[in-house]
Design a protein around this motif. Structure first.
Motif, PDB file in Angstrom:
ATOM      1  N   THR A 265       0.801  -1.228   0.000  1.00  0.00           N
ATOM      2  CA  THR A 265       0.000   0.000   0.000  1.00  0.00           C
ATOM      3  C   THR A 265       0.834   1.279   0.000  1.00  0.00           C
ATOM      4  O   THR A 265       0.414   2.297  -0.554  1.00  0.00           O
ATOM      5  CB  THR A 265      -0.947   0.025   1.210  1.00  0.00           C
ATOM      6  N   GLU A 266       2.032   1.224   0.631  1.00  0.00           N
ATOM      7  CA  GLU A 266       2.817   2.447   0.779  1.00  0.00           C
ATOM      8  C   GLU A 266       4.230   2.359   0.222  1.00  0.00           C
ATOM      9  O   GLU A 266       4.955   3.357   0.209  1.00  0.00           O
ATOM     10  CB  GLU A 266       2.887   2.835   2.269  1.00  0.00           C
ATOM     11  N   GLY A 267       4.640   1.166  -0.196  1.00  0.00           N
ATOM     12  CA  GLY A 267       5.980   1.025  -0.746  1.00  0.00           C
ATOM     13  C   GLY A 267       7.002   0.606   0.308  1.00  0.00           C
ATOM     14  O   GLY A 267       6.746   0.663   1.518  1.00  0.00           O
ATOM     15  N   VAL A 268       8.155   0.169  -0.171  1.00  0.00           N
ATOM     16  CA  VAL A 268       9.212  -0.335   0.718  1.00  0.00           C
ATOM     17  C   VAL A 268       9.708   0.747   1.670  1.00  0.00           C
ATOM     18  O   VAL A 268       9.992   0.489   2.844  1.00  0.00           O
ATOM     19  CB  VAL A 268      10.393  -0.889  -0.113  1.00  0.00           C
ATOM     20  N   PHE A 269       9.811   1.971   1.164  1.00  0.00           N
ATOM     21  CA  PHE A 269      10.360   3.051   1.987  1.00  0.00           C
ATOM     22  C   PHE A 269       9.443   3.439   3.154  1.00  0.00           C
ATOM     23  O   PHE A 269       9.849   4.196   4.037  1.00  0.00           O
ATOM     24  CB  PHE A 269      10.658   4.276   1.128  1.00  0.00           C
ATOM     25  N   SER A 270       8.202   2.906   3.147  1.00  0.00           N
ATOM     26  CA  SER A 270       7.326   3.181   4.277  1.00  0.00           C
ATOM     27  C   SER A 270       7.854   2.532   5.555  1.00  0.00           C
ATOM     28  O   SER A 270       7.503   2.941   6.659  1.00  0.00           O
ATOM     29  CB  SER A 270       5.911   2.656   3.989  1.00  0.00           C
ATOM     30  N   LEU A 271       8.694   1.510   5.396  1.00  0.00           N
ATOM     31  CA  LEU A 271       9.301   0.864   6.555  1.00  0.00           C
ATOM     32  C   LEU A 271      10.282   1.786   7.270  1.00  0.00           C
ATOM     33  O   LEU A 271      10.657   1.528   8.420  1.00  0.00           O
ATOM     34  CB  LEU A 271      10.024  -0.419   6.126  1.00  0.00           C
ATOM     35  N   TYR A 272      10.708   2.839   6.575  1.00  0.00           N
ATOM     36  CA  TYR A 272      11.657   3.792   7.155  1.00  0.00           C
ATOM     37  C   TYR A 272      10.992   5.125   7.481  1.00  0.00           C
ATOM     38  O   TYR A 272      11.663   6.154   7.553  1.00  0.00           O
ATOM     39  CB  TYR A 272      12.836   4.005   6.207  1.00  0.00           C
ATOM     40  N   LYS A 273       9.681   5.083   7.674  1.00  0.00           N
ATOM     41  CA  LYS A 273       8.999   6.305   8.085  1.00  0.00           C
ATOM     42  C   LYS A 273       9.527   6.747   9.447  1.00  0.00           C
ATOM     43  O   LYS A 273       9.672   5.936  10.360  1.00  0.00           O
ATOM     44  CB  LYS A 273       7.484   6.073   8.163  1.00  0.00           C
TER      45      LYS A 273
END
Length: 419
Positions: A265-273
């Motif tokens: 839903t938000e992409g891989v980089f969402s894990l680094y929010k």
């Protein structure tokens, strides 16, 4: 050198004339013994002749060995030992004329392999010491961690005792350990990397500076660098855990489900929010946590009582058990760990609040860290940046104390060497 040459020449007697051109070998008195070997041709009658000289002993002697058979040259080797023993000569290091590997070089390679293996094994033990410390401390304080998340993530306004009653009535006793497994998966590698990185960075800075003991600046820099290193490697798991305990997180289906949902839903980089505020928070947090503990530890060990304890430990040696080998002792280790944890948490708590809020935001409504901070202050005032600080401190005090105690204890049990 000419006396040694004549001594060498007098040892060689043959019907054939052997041409030998003397050369210059300048040895300093501080250097270890040297080994000189004359390696003649196959047809030479002195095929197995080798001459050794020790500058300290000041004598010449003859040793037999097999040299190369395809030429005459002078072999020179320096010993690395501080005694009269000799190192391997060049013929053994270079190999024979068939290109075969000789025994000496194989021994050296094996020794180098053992050193590398020992270093890797020591690193593994060091990481395990930090990981076990995190597992034990987090499991003990899991109920307090759950209360802190309720205040920070869900924005609970109830007082502490009412919140405890609510969780007990809804989920029972096990509700206080909700998400603890995921928390361990996050904190175990995080603490392992953090502890290991701090010790490594501090020791490297100590070697570069040439000082006998790390300065306070070295401690703070090493702590900040360790915090940043661990954050970069472990932030994704922390983000997943926060997502799971947020409203609606139960429907995601555990760690794998939350991970898949966020990526799709938000992409891989969402894990680094929240990476920027996380780094901004962990740099001073790590600096204060490790720096304060090390300063307190160093101050105690320089007192008469501390010196007496170290001397006692040195005399008793292996007769002491692991608990008795703690440099600070059990009580002082727990106390200094708790003080370090409290100082670190209080100084960086607002960054933690902002980071948690950033992790909860969707891509469509995402705000910058500064805008998120302003929004929190607008909605609840400055005290909102410290929402949940008291339960957080109640959680940090025992957590930091147990963490440092178990870490120091496990380093002794696992026999971790200083890196």
């Amino acid at each position: 050198m000419h006396d040694q040459y004549f001594c060498f020449k007098s040892l060689i007697k043959s019907e054939r004339s052997i041409s030998f051109v003397p050369g210059g070998l300048f040895l300093d008195d501080a250097l270890p013994p040297c080994f000189l070997a004359l390696v003649p041709r196959k047809s030479d009658p002195f095929e197995n002749l080798a001459v050794s000289h020790s500058r300290r002993a000041n004598y010449c002697g003859v040793n037999a060995r097999v040299g190369f058979r395809n030429g005459v040259f002078l072999s020179v080797s320096l010993s690395v030992k501080e005694n009269d023993g000799y190192a391997l000569d060049s013929a053994k290091l270079l190999g024979n004329n068939n290109g075969e590997k000789v025994e000496g070089s194989e021994v050296e390679e094996k020794e180098k392999g053992k050193v590398k293996e020992s270093g890797a094994f020591n690193t593994t033990k060091h990481l395990w010491a930090g990981a076990v410390a995190a597992m034990v401390s987090r499991t003990v304080v899991a109920p307090l961690e759950r209360l802190k998340l309720e205040y920070v993530v869900r924005g609970e306004q109830k007082n502490l005792f009412d919140l405890i009653k609510t969780i007990s009535a809804a989920q029972g006793l096990k509700g206080f350990w909700k998400g603890n497994f995921v928390n361990i998966l996050r904190t175990a590698p995080f603490k392992a990397i953090n502890f290991y990185a701090y010790d490594t960075y501090r020791n490297k800075l100590l070697k570069w500076s040439g000082n006998e003991e790390a300065t306070n600046f070295d401690r703070f820099v090493a702590g900040a660098a360790a915090g940043i290193t661990a954050t970069l490697l472990c932030l994704p798991m922390d983000t997943i855990r926060t997502k799971m305990v947020a409203p609606g997180g139960e429907a995601l289906g555990g760690i794998i489900g939350a991970f898949r949902h966020m990526v799709q839903t938000e992409g891989v980089f969402s894990l680094y929010k929240g990476l920027v505020p996380a780094i901004v928070a962990m740099a001073p947090s790590g600096a204060v946590f490790y720096g304060v503990y090390d300063i307190l530890k160093s101050a105690y060990l320089h007192t008469p009582e501390g010196r007496k304890r170290l001397e006692h430990m040195k005399q008793e040696g292996r007769e002491l058990n692991a608990m008795e080998q703690l440099e600070l002792g059990p009580i002082r280790t727990l106390l200094y760990g708790a003080i370090a944890g409290a100082c670190s948490e209080a100084s960086t708590y607002p960054f933690e609040v902002v980071r948690r809020q950033l992790q909860m935001q969707l891509r469509t409504t995402r705000l910058s860290p500064l805008a998120t901070c302003v929004k929190i202050v607008e909605q609840g005032g400055v005290p909102a940046l410290y929402a949940g600080l008291i339960p957080s401190l109640l959680q940090v005090l025992p957590s930091a104390a147990i963490s440092y105690f178990v870490y120091e204890f496990m380093k002794i049990v696992l026999k971790v060497e200083s890196t």
